[in-house]
Scaffold this motif. Structure first.
Motif, PDB file in Angstrom:
ATOM      1  N   ILE A 225       0.813  -1.206   0.000  1.00 54.75           N
ATOM      2  CA  ILE A 225       0.000   0.000   0.000  1.00 54.75           C
ATOM      3  C   ILE A 225       0.861   1.276   0.000  1.00 54.75           C
ATOM      4  CG2 ILE A 225      -0.290   0.177   2.510  1.00 54.75           C
ATOM      5  CD1 ILE A 225      -3.140   0.440  -0.018  1.00 54.75           C
ATOM      6  N   ASP A 226       2.059   1.208   0.603  1.00 52.34           N
ATOM      7  CA  ASP A 226       2.962   2.362   0.588  1.00 52.34           C
ATOM      8  C   ASP A 226       4.138   2.135  -0.360  1.00 52.34           C
ATOM      9  OD1 ASP A 226       1.715   3.894   2.825  1.00 52.34           O
ATOM     10  OD2 ASP A 226       2.230   2.065   3.909  1.00 52.34           O
ATOM     11  N   CYS A 228       6.329  -0.290  -0.124  1.00 54.61           N
ATOM     12  CA  CYS A 228       7.527  -0.827   0.531  1.00 54.61           C
ATOM     13  C   CYS A 228       7.405  -2.309   0.858  1.00 54.61           C
ATOM     14  CB  CYS A 228       7.880  -0.015   1.767  1.00 54.61           C
ATOM     15  SG  CYS A 228       6.613  -0.046   3.032  1.00 54.61           S
ATOM     16  N   ALA A 229       6.497  -3.024   0.199  1.00 58.21           N
ATOM     17  CA  ALA A 229       6.399  -4.470   0.413  1.00 58.21           C
ATOM     18  C   ALA A 229       7.732  -5.124   0.057  1.00 58.21           C
ATOM     19  CB  ALA A 229       5.277  -5.056  -0.438  1.00 58.21           C
ATOM     20  N   GLY A 230       8.049  -6.218   0.723  1.00 60.33           N
ATOM     21  CA  GLY A 230       9.252  -6.969   0.405  1.00 60.33           C
ATOM     22  C   GLY A 230      10.467  -6.582   1.231  1.00 60.33           C
ATOM     23  N   ILE A 235      13.172  -8.264   9.119  1.00 60.94           N
ATOM     24  CA  ILE A 235      12.387  -9.228   9.893  1.00 60.94           C
ATOM     25  C   ILE A 235      13.315  -9.807  10.960  1.00 60.94           C
ATOM     26  CG2 ILE A 235      11.249 -11.490   9.801  1.00 60.94           C
ATOM     27  CD1 ILE A 235      10.101 -10.750   7.107  1.00 60.94           C
ATOM     28  N   ASN A 248      16.774  -1.706  15.511  1.00 59.59           N
ATOM     29  CA  ASN A 248      16.228  -2.880  16.175  1.00 59.59           C
ATOM     30  C   ASN A 248      17.318  -3.930  16.364  1.00 59.59           C
ATOM     31  OD1 ASN A 248      13.396  -2.627  16.834  1.00 59.59           O
ATOM     32  ND2 ASN A 248      13.001  -2.411  14.645  1.00 59.59           N
TER      33      ASN A 248
ATOM     34  N   GLY B 320       6.727  -9.154  10.857  1.00 59.73           N
ATOM     35  CA  GLY B 320       7.409  -9.669   9.670  1.00 59.73           C
ATOM     36  C   GLY B 320       6.504  -9.615   8.445  1.00 59.73           C
ATOM     37  N   SER B 323       6.189  -6.065   7.157  1.00 58.32           N
ATOM     38  CA  SER B 323       7.364  -5.692   6.360  1.00 58.32           C
ATOM     39  C   SER B 323       7.304  -6.331   4.981  1.00 58.32           C
ATOM     40  CB  SER B 323       8.651  -6.130   7.060  1.00 58.32           C
ATOM     41  OG  SER B 323       8.835  -5.408   8.253  1.00 58.32           O
ATOM     42  N   PHE B 324       6.795  -7.543   4.933  1.00 62.63           N
ATOM     43  CA  PHE B 324       6.728  -8.259   3.656  1.00 62.63           C
ATOM     44  C   PHE B 324       5.598  -7.740   2.768  1.00 62.63           C
ATOM     45  CE2 PHE B 324       4.923 -11.825   1.163  1.00 62.63           C
ATOM     46  CZ  PHE B 324       6.012 -12.107   0.359  1.00 62.63           C
ATOM     47  N   ALA B 325       4.397  -7.609   3.335  1.00 65.05           N
ATOM     48  CA  ALA B 325       3.218  -7.365   2.490  1.00 65.05           C
ATOM     49  C   ALA B 325       2.755  -5.919   2.488  1.00 65.05           C
ATOM     50  CB  ALA B 325       2.067  -8.271   2.933  1.00 65.05           C
ATOM     51  N   ASN B 326       3.162  -5.112   3.460  1.00 62.15           N
ATOM     52  CA  ASN B 326       2.788  -3.697   3.508  1.00 62.15           C
ATOM     53  C   ASN B 326       1.275  -3.495   3.290  1.00 62.15           C
ATOM     54  OD1 ASN B 326       3.589  -0.785   1.438  1.00 62.15           O
ATOM     55  ND2 ASN B 326       2.976  -0.860   3.563  1.00 62.15           N
ATOM     56  N   SER B 328      -2.778  -2.297   4.377  1.00 63.02           N
ATOM     57  CA  SER B 328      -3.250  -1.016   4.914  1.00 63.02           C
ATOM     58  C   SER B 328      -4.081  -1.189   6.177  1.00 63.02           C
ATOM     59  CB  SER B 328      -4.008  -0.215   3.861  1.00 63.02           C
ATOM     60  OG  SER B 328      -5.108  -0.921   3.402  1.00 63.02           O
ATOM     61  N   ARG B 353       6.722  -1.312  16.652  1.00 64.18           N
ATOM     62  CA  ARG B 353       8.134  -1.191  17.001  1.00 64.18           C
ATOM     63  C   ARG B 353       9.020  -1.931  16.001  1.00 64.18           C
ATOM     64  NH1 ARG B 353       7.764  -3.233  21.989  1.00 64.18           N
ATOM     65  NH2 ARG B 353       8.749  -5.206  21.489  1.00 64.18           N
ATOM     66  N   ARG B 354       8.517  -3.065  15.487  1.00 60.85           N
ATOM     67  CA  ARG B 354       9.384  -3.956  14.715  1.00 60.85           C
ATOM     68  C   ARG B 354       9.305  -3.779  13.207  1.00 60.85           C
ATOM     69  NH1 ARG B 354      13.660  -6.529  16.117  1.00 60.85           N
ATOM     70  NH2 ARG B 354      13.451  -6.833  13.895  1.00 60.85           N
ATOM     71  N   LEU B 356       8.950  -1.725   9.411  1.00 62.85           N
ATOM     72  CA  LEU B 356       9.463  -0.523   8.751  1.00 62.85           C
ATOM     73  C   LEU B 356       8.520   0.660   9.036  1.00 62.85           C
ATOM     74  CD1 LEU B 356      11.669   0.097   6.498  1.00 62.85           C
ATOM     75  CD2 LEU B 356       9.795  -0.114   4.879  1.00 62.85           C
ATOM     76  N   LEU B 358       7.804   3.284   7.388  1.00 60.70           N
ATOM     77  CA  LEU B 358       6.964   3.624   6.234  1.00 60.70           C
ATOM     78  C   LEU B 358       5.718   2.747   6.165  1.00 60.70           C
ATOM     79  CD1 LEU B 358       6.594   5.226   3.595  1.00 60.70           C
ATOM     80  CD2 LEU B 358       8.124   3.617   2.452  1.00 60.70           C
ATOM     81  N   ALA B 359       5.844   1.484   6.608  1.00 60.27           N
ATOM     82  CA  ALA B 359       4.732   0.535   6.503  1.00 60.27           C
ATOM     83  C   ALA B 359       3.741   0.672   7.648  1.00 60.27           C
ATOM     84  CB  ALA B 359       5.262  -0.892   6.441  1.00 60.27           C
TER      85      ALA B 359
END
Lengths: 392, 392
Positions: A225-226, A228-230, A235, A248, B320, B323-326, B328, B353-354, B356, B358-359
């Motif tokens: 959605i932003d 930044c996936a992937g 992790i 972290n 995790g 971070s992977f799928a971002n 909404s 906390r963990r 990204l 941006l996500a």
């Protein structure tokens, strides 16, 4: 996207990937009524994207005419690395016509780097490679808002945050441009001309200085959605692990990747654990992932262990992502792919052991075929897609 | 799917979610030329899916006629739980007309359970709820091959492996049927009528006896290449953790979920760590997640700690996946959602906390709105979609 737009995009992509083709065969392949196809083709001929290419061989009845992408189409593909610029100019079928590669430090900032990119492209124009570009595709080594065409807080790219990369290139070359992160363009490249050709759902895992993942779902790059996936490098793999540059602890990247491996190798050399690495450190003054690869090839047990440990960490993250996303292939690329079969075997072992059997029953885990050319190949695909989307 | 099919699906879904609407407004909303819309509507009227519904209010020019879904459309929604059958019959707009809920043990096998489902539906027919069903949607508590309409190695459903659930229901009721896993239908329900209404990319995390995840990407359920995407209960959270029923160690489900929580609560009661739980165990002879929730409400520190520990485990896996799928939005549902804000606060804290920045900049982590009705609501949506897809 409106239905008509989706059709012309499919049509142009087919001409790009297939080459000259008869109107009759196009109608068959796209499964659309012939009158609609002909109207759409007329429109694309009038915009200059498509041209006539003679008569097709007879299929029995009236001979159909061939159409193809305008042979004068030119795309620029730009792959910016942490320490390199790779620029390629291709025709409409994405065949390279000219390529320029040189060292450059991304930290010198967007103005200097993009100025150099434009100089290289100007050189290509002077050399007669193109008169006018039809689109530019760019990959950068950091997070990108694809929608806005700007890098977003890229850790290793000081000065690039929200710099209008797309806008600058569009203005300079008077054509559409698209900007994506390096991992996505590598995934796009690998699908276009590499091991993931025709695979609709796969993960492209780049293991370089850092670690990231390009995601293909249903035949399209999934950016989240932003955008930044992937971002799998952060992790957590061990809540008691080392501190990561992101602030972290225990991130995958803090355990493995080019930077972490160089650090671990240096420690192993200094502690006496690895004679092979100690010798190389003494000779060169510095160690990289390549030294570990070489040490492993020579049978140094510490080098083999370092690669296995890294593969196990990557595998444990990928096992979770396989359970989550159930892809049909995993492609391993990036600079550390040259760690080769020891790395791959360890990743496979963990993924197969830890993921749902249904999800791993037929899940190839393979090395990138395009290697260092994956990025620039994908950037060309990106350029063509943005040109095709805007063709009308 | 062919272009024409995609149009009629959009059209029927709009009538389902919007109700009676004028031809003029339909053409506006779907952004298609009016002649094409009228031709498509004529086709759908002839199949009986769409009917005239009088004249629309004037928009200035000639008055447009209203169309709506045939008021006689009937869908059956079936939500099979580990220990319950929930059957609902709805009209074309998915408004419930009749509902039957009863206890049933899924382990009695597919023949007995589906026989009972058919008895309940027969009762509805005798009661005058419908004459003929237009589609049946079913959710089951285990992995499903959506394409084949069969459960695949479902751990808690002995006898159901590859049982032809869809085929049996199609034959019995003479209409299309679709089978999906319980988590996916909950996600579908929550998007149709709950907190994720109009959200195109979200994760629905079900925390019940086990833990699973429904994935919405670009407005559609993402099922993965084998249909088992979202199986997050067996992602490893601790390589030194407890043995899981799946044979691996340290899976999320082995740490948290209804089964793990009941076990931990019983240990805490017996060890004397929790007076509140000891009292409840003595009174009832057995403990469930509900006792832990009650203990936490009363301020029992062990109960609060058990919930927080679980939330932290779930949060670390979700971090995790974010971070992977971002995505909404993250929606938390299932039986353990009643652990409420202590659970939610802990999950949020770890995810924010963990992952990204941006996500997570704008990532709501919220409780399901539909609660125990999410499943049956989603099963009705599933039924309507399969009916609409086959309408032509």
């Amino acid at each position: 996207m409106r239905t008509a737009d989706a059709l012309h995009l499919r049509l142009l992509r087919l001409l790009r990937d297939h080459g000259a083709i008869s109107r009759a065969e196009l109608a068959d392949q796209l499964q659309i009524p012939r009158p609609r196809l002909l109207a759409e083709l007329d429109r694309l001929v009038s915009t200059g994207f498509v041209t006539e290419a003679g008569m097709a061989a007879s299929r029995g009845g009236r001979r159909s005419t061939l159409v193809e992408l305008n042979p004068g189409l030119r795309f620029a593909a730009v792959d910016l690395g942490a320490s390199s610029i790779d620029v390629e100019v291709t025709n409409g079928r994405l065949e390279p016509i000219a390529n320029y590669t040189e060292a450059a430090d991304i930290r010198t900032g967007p103005k200097a780097i993009l100025h150099r990119v434009n100089e290289l492209l100007a050189k290509a124009r002077v050399d007669g490679v193109y008169e006018k570009l039809d689109a530019v595709g760019v990959g950068v080594p950091g997070p990108v808002s694809y929608r806005d065409g700007v890098p977003v807080s890229p850790p290793i790219m000081p000065g690039w945050d929200r710099f209008p990369v797309r806008e600058l290139l569009t203005r300079e070359h008077g054509c559409p441009a698209a900007v994506d992160n390096d991992v996505n363009i590598m995934a796009i490249g690998e699908r276009h001309g590499g091991v993931a050709h025709t695979v609709d759902d796969f993960l492209f895992v780049k293991i370089g200085t850092g670690i990231g993942c390009g995601i293909y779902l249903s035949g399209e790059v999934y950016r989240g959605i932003d955008g930044c996936a992937g971002d799998i490098g952060h992790i957590q793999v061990d809540s008691h692990g080392p501190m990561c540059t992101c602030g972290n602890v225990g991130c995958l990247e803090a355990h493995f990747g080019g930077a972490a491996l160089a650090k671990d190798a240096t420690l192993a050399a200094r502690s006496g654990a690895s004679p092979a690495l100690a010798e190389r450190l003494a000779a060169a003054g510095v160690l990289t992932a390549r030294d570990v690869a070489q040490g492993a090839t020579e049978g140094d047990v510490t080098c083999v262990r370092l690669i296995r440990d890294g593969g196990r960490r990557v595998g444990s993250v990928l096992a979770g992502l396989v359970s989550f996303a159930n892809p049909s292939m995993i492609v391993i690329g990036g600079g550390l792919a040259h760690l080769g079969h020891i790395l791959l075997a360890e990743i496979r072992s963990v993924v197969y052991r830890r993921s749902l059997p249904l999800a791993t029953g037929n899940l190839p885990v393979v090395l990138s075929e395009l290697g260092s050319r994956a990025g620039v190949t994908g950037a060309a695909v990106l350029a063509s897609d943005v040109a095709f989307e805007q063709a009308s």
